[in-house]
Motif scaffolding. Structure first.
Motif: not given
Length: 90
Positions: A39-44
């Motif tokens: 799971h990746f999160s940088n705003g999206n």
């Protein structure tokens, strides 16, 4: 969980390790196929499924078991990690 500056990364993996015993040796090769959810999160937010392929060496000593392993993950985003550590027997 991976600590980075610009992006939050979380990984949950389920791997099935197989250790091979070599007679009269402290060296034990191992392999571990499995799957990982990233799971990746940088705003999206983005979640990916990947195939894990792990290979490594374990040194079976009296009190400790040092190891080194390489994990290659293959999916939408592929990569590799070199890991090592020490296991202690209690």
């Amino acid at each position: 969980y991976y600590f980075t500056d610009n992006i939050d990364v979380f990984n949950f993996s389920l791997n099935f390790p197989f250790e091979f015993k070599i007679d009269d040796s402290v060296l034990r090769p191992m392999v571990a196929p499995g799957i990982g959810i990233w799971h990746f999160s940088n705003g999206n937010s983005e979640t990916e499924l990947a195939l894990n392929l792990i290979g490594g060496l374990l040194f079976y000593l009296d009190v400790v078991e040092p190891f080194v392993q390489l994990r290659v993950y293959v999916g939408d985003g592929s990569g590799a990690e070199l890991m090592g550590g020490v296991l202690f027997r209690l």
